[in-house]
Design a protein around this motif. Structure first.
Motif, short mmCIF file in Angstrom:
data_model
loop_
_atom_site.label_atom_id
_atom_site.label_comp_id
_atom_site.label_asym_id
_atom_site.label_seq_id
_atom_site.Cartn_x
_atom_site.Cartn_y
_atom_site.Cartn_z
N VAL A 1 -68.86 -50.34 42.92
CA VAL A 1 -67.89 -49.36 42.44
C VAL A 1 -67.74 -49.45 40.93
O VAL A 1 -67.79 -50.53 40.34
CB VAL A 1 -66.51 -49.56 43.13
N SER A 2 -67.59 -48.31 40.30
CA SER A 2 -67.35 -48.23 38.86
C SER A 2 -66.47 -47.02 38.59
O SER A 2 -66.14 -46.26 39.51
CB SER A 2 -68.66 -48.14 38.08
N SER A 3 -66.07 -46.85 37.35
CA SER A 3 -65.21 -45.71 37.00
C SER A 3 -65.68 -45.10 35.68
O SER A 3 -66.35 -45.75 34.88
CB SER A 3 -63.75 -46.15 36.89
N SER A 4 -65.31 -43.85 35.48
CA SER A 4 -65.70 -43.17 34.24
C SER A 4 -64.79 -41.98 34.00
O SER A 4 -63.95 -41.63 34.84
CB SER A 4 -67.17 -42.72 34.29
N LEU B 1 -50.83 -50.95 32.47
CA LEU B 1 -50.87 -52.39 32.74
C LEU B 1 -49.49 -52.94 33.06
O LEU B 1 -49.35 -53.85 33.89
CB LEU B 1 -51.46 -53.12 31.53
N HIS B 2 -48.47 -52.39 32.44
CA HIS B 2 -47.10 -52.82 32.71
C HIS B 2 -46.74 -52.60 34.18
O HIS B 2 -46.14 -53.47 34.83
CB HIS B 2 -46.12 -52.06 31.81
N VAL B 3 -47.13 -51.46 34.71
CA VAL B 3 -46.85 -51.14 36.11
C VAL B 3 -47.71 -51.98 37.05
O VAL B 3 -47.22 -52.58 38.00
CB VAL B 3 -47.08 -49.64 36.38
N VAL B 4 -49.01 -52.04 36.76
CA VAL B 4 -49.93 -52.74 37.65
C VAL B 4 -49.59 -54.23 37.73
O VAL B 4 -49.70 -54.85 38.79
CB VAL B 4 -51.38 -52.54 37.18
N PRO C 1 -59.57 -46.60 36.13
CA PRO C 1 -59.63 -48.07 36.20
C PRO C 1 -58.68 -48.65 37.25
O PRO C 1 -59.03 -49.61 37.94
CB PRO C 1 -59.23 -48.51 34.79
N ILE C 2 -57.48 -48.07 37.38
CA ILE C 2 -56.56 -48.52 38.43
C ILE C 2 -57.19 -48.30 39.80
O ILE C 2 -57.19 -49.19 40.67
CB ILE C 2 -55.21 -47.78 38.33
N ILE D 1 -61.16 -54.96 34.07
CA ILE D 1 -61.60 -53.57 34.20
C ILE D 1 -61.11 -52.74 33.02
O ILE D 1 -61.84 -51.94 32.44
CB ILE D 1 -61.11 -52.98 35.54
N PHE D 2 -59.85 -52.95 32.62
CA PHE D 2 -59.29 -52.18 31.51
C PHE D 2 -59.94 -52.55 30.18
O PHE D 2 -59.93 -51.76 29.24
CB PHE D 2 -57.78 -52.40 31.42
#
Length: 218
Positions: free
Chosen positions: A90-93, A111-114, A69-70, A127-128
């Motif tokens: 674009v997508s993620s899996s 999420l804290h870092v991003v 997700p990042i 996204i998350f």
């Protein structure tokens, strides 16, 4: 199409600078390699000619909880800055299914870092918030590119491709270890602020390299 050359300069034993068009990758004092952009120009690098068909890219990690997700968010951001986001889907899996993961802790740390790095935090949260997705055999037929975030995920993806007898379908499978000009020695990923920060910056470098590689093939 003229593609700007990539110049790698070893400034000292501990500083590496990579120049690519309007991008600069450099090592900061705390040891994290970052990508800087020219703030005066939001049309970075070579611009692709308009295309009537979007190219599809799937970004995979082992679990689809944090890293892919990042990477999906970074990909969207960089294509938006290039003004070619309308040319990509674009997508993620996840490469496979895992049980008994500490999902809340992993997502919270990521999420804290991003949130400290990326000003477009609402897009990251969106996204998350998506349910974890598992890669299916159709991914190799419907996507132009599959990007694995590390060698372990790449190997798992290739194993699934063989298992599903999809070796000759269209998707090109690549991984960040090959794309990133900064080679990583630690193959294991522990969930903490430092590793997620390094990973976010690695996404920027690898996606930049991917973007230039695809442009060179156009």
């Amino acid at each position: 199409m003229v593609i700007p050359a990539v110049i790698v300069v070893l400034v000292s034993e501990c500083i590496l600078v990579v120049l690519a068009g309007d991008y600069r990758v450099s090592k900061t004092e705390n040891g994290i390699y970052t990508v800087q952009y020219n703030p005066e120009d939001y049309n970075y690098g070579p611009t692709l000619a308009p295309t009537s068909q979007k190219r599809k890219v799937l970004i995979v990690c082992l679990t689809n909880l944090a890293r892919s997700p990042i990477a999906e968010s970074v990909f969207r951001k960089m294509m938006k800055r290039r003004r070619i986001s309308n040319q990509w889907e674009v997508s993620s899996s996840a490469a496979m299914y895992f049980e008994d993961l500490e999902e809340e802790n992993i997502i919270r740390e990521a999420l804290h870092v991003v949130r400290k790095i990326d000003p477009d935090y609402d897009e990251i949260k969106r996204i998350f918030a998506q349910k974890t997705r598992i890669m299916t055999k159709d991914a190799f037929r419907t996507h132009d590119y599959i990007l694995a975030v590390d060698e372990m995920t790449y190997n798992a993806t290739i194993d699934r491709r063989r298992e599903w007898n999809e070796m000759y379908t269209k998707a090109q499978v690549m991984h960040f270890d090959k794309l990133d000009p900064i080679k990583m020695t630690n193959r294991w990923f522990a969930v903490n602020d430092k590793n997620f920060t390094h990973f976010y910056r690695r996404c920027e470098r690898a996606i930049l390299a991917f973007d230039m590689k695809v442009n060179a093939l156009m």
